[in-house]
Design an enzyme around this catalytic site. Structure first.
Site, PDB file in Angstrom:
ATOM      1  N   HIS A  30       0.826  -1.212   0.000  1.00 49.39           N
ATOM      2  CA  HIS A  30       0.000   0.000   0.000  1.00 49.39           C
ATOM      3  C   HIS A  30       0.859   1.261   0.000  1.00 49.39           C
ATOM      4  O   HIS A  30       2.086   1.205   0.087  1.00 49.39           O
ATOM      5  CB  HIS A  30      -0.962   0.006   1.198  1.00 49.39           C
ATOM      6  CG  HIS A  30      -0.286  -0.060   2.539  1.00 49.39           C
ATOM      7  ND1 HIS A  30       0.511   0.939   3.034  1.00 49.39           N
ATOM      8  CD2 HIS A  30      -0.304  -1.025   3.506  1.00 49.39           C
ATOM      9  CE1 HIS A  30       0.946   0.614   4.231  1.00 49.39           C
ATOM     10  NE2 HIS A  30       0.476  -0.586   4.543  1.00 49.39           N
TER      11      HIS A  30
ATOM     12  N   CYS B  63       3.242  -4.825   6.658  1.00 47.52           N
ATOM     13  CA  CYS B  63       3.000  -4.721   5.226  1.00 47.52           C
ATOM     14  C   CYS B  63       4.245  -4.191   4.512  1.00 47.52           C
ATOM     15  O   CYS B  63       5.269  -3.910   5.121  1.00 47.52           O
ATOM     16  CB  CYS B  63       1.815  -3.791   4.957  1.00 47.52           C
ATOM     17  SG  CYS B  63       0.279  -4.308   5.758  1.00 47.52           S
TER      18      CYS B  63
END
Length: 429
Positions: free
Chosen positions: A152, A160
């Site tokens: 992202h 992440c």
């Protein structure tokens, strides 16, 4: 033989490419996504694709390298092989080198994952995002847990891979266009580092080396074919480009079925491996030019970090960085303490502040009571001393009295004055 080799690769790649449904595409063009999810690739990138024999909607795949901090986008050319079209600096990835084990260990995953249209999120609070597909069949077979592991924007990560907003717009566009062109899923390969002989030699004593050696087989086969490998799981391990015999199928936790591999691929891979083995031996003898980076110490460290994460989520005051498990079994953590700025953290901070204020009031109350007791004792002690003072009669001197002649001149007047007052008190004026 080369032609047969390419045809084998095309058969493997074709398994991941098919028509897409309208519902899938509806998710990609969500009305809430705004311009960012529909931003087109630049003319410069389009020109580079044409020069390499790619189209805007041809299939894609992605590769991630933690240590180097790189995310690569590869795209299929007209001959079926893939070529790199873009490379991005990863702004931040979470945890250490090594795989993700459990929910809360803050590890960014390593392995072979699949992204489908439904995993694309045009409305992400991190600008744009796509779910990596963790846990996959290998992770589930090995009891690994976790969810919502993303690539992202927003340059922020707690498990992440994060890039900048401008970068995720391009990365998202590559996936979006490939899906619109007919690709039903794309592969994302996440590695601890580029799996060269030199790097593997550097990490030959790492506790995750066996896991990385398993990943390296898929890495090598892509290096040989430039086609994303067909990935399956059996006996709780990855297998690559294997075709089960007859009606057999792969089961992640069952024994691997009899399988074959295209001869051209097997021959090319063996030749590649022979060169690698020689390079690995040389690199191991030369020693490490660069020190290895820290890696997660298995499930034990994952559990320690996960407990830290739970406390953080509750808003407790904890070390600002996750703890680390040392080789000798001790735990290292930063001395600086902090609390996450969240509703839970704010509630806990209010409770802590109220408790601190109460403790302060109690301490002040005790201090006042102690001061009063000490003052009372001092007055009582002074009264006892005064009562015990010897009475000096006329013409006599108390045994412990200081002779007037021995006292300094400034004290003589005081002594005479005191003696006069005592005589007056006894005999009257």
């Amino acid at each position: 033989m080369i032609a047969r080799f390419f045809r084998a690769g095309l058969l493997i790649a074709a398994m991941a490419v098919a028509g897409c449904t309208g519902s899938d595409m509806d998710g990609l063009s969500s009305s809430g996504s705004g311009a960012r999810a529909n931003k087109q690739l630049s003319q410069k990138i389009m020109a580079e694709m044409r020069a390499k024999g790619m189209t805007r909607t041809s299939p894609v795949m992605a590769r991630i390298f933690k240590e180097e901090g790189k995310l690569e986008i590869w795209k299929q050319k007209g001959n079926g092989r893939y070529d790199i079209i873009a490379s991005y600096d990863i702004c931040k990835w979470s945890g250490k080198l090594g795989p993700k084990y459990i929910e809360g260990d803050r590890q960014a995953p390593e392995g072979f994952y699949t992204v489908r249209p439904a995993q694309m999120n045009p409305n992400s609070s991190y600008h744009l995002a796509f779910n990596m597909g963790y846990p996959n069949a290998y992770d589930r077979a090995n009891g690994r847990t976790g969810q919502h592991l993303m690539v992202h924007g927003a340059c922020s990560s707690s498990g992440c891979y994060a890039v900048t907003d401008a970068q995720i717009e391009e990365i998202y566009a590559f996936g979006r266009d490939a899906f619109r062109g007919g690709q039903t899923e794309f592969q994302i390969q996440a590695f601890p580092f580029r799996m060269t002989a030199a790097n593997m030699a550097r990490y030959r004593n790492d506790p995750n080396f066996e896991f990385w050696t398993m990943l390296k087989e898929g890495y090598d086969q892509f290096e040989v074919t430039k086609v994303p490998p067909k990935v399956d799981v059996c006996e709780k391990r990855y297998v690559f480009n294997r075709i089960p015999e007859g009606t057999a199928t792969f089961n992640a936790t069952a024994a691997c079925p009899p399988s074959t591999q295209p001869d051209t691929l097997a021959t090319a891979y063996q030749s590649y491996q022979k060169s690698y083995d020689a390079a690995f031996t040389i690199a191991a003898k030369k020693g490490d030019k660069l020190p290895p980076r820290p890696s997660i110490a298995g499930l034990n460290e994952a559990n320690i970090v996960s407990e830290w994460t739970k406390k953080r989520a509750r808003g407790e005051r904890i070390p600002i960085e996750p703890p680390s498990l040392n080789a000798d079994g001790t735990v290292s953590q930063t001395a600086q303490m902090g609390r996450i700025d969240s509703p839970a953290g704010k509630r806990q901070a209010a409770l802590d502040a109220a408790a601190a204020e109460k403790a302060k009031a109690e301490a002040e109350k005790k201090a006042i009571a102690l001061a009063k007791a000490e003052e009372k004792k001092r007055v009582a002690d002074a009264a006892k001393v005064a009562a015990a003072q010897p009475v000096v009669a006329t013409g006599t001197v108390a045994p412990d009295a200081v002779p007037v002649e021995a006292a300094p001149a400034t004290e003589k007047a005081g002594l005479f004055s005191s003696a006069r007052k005592r005589i007056v008190n006894i005999f009257g004026s």
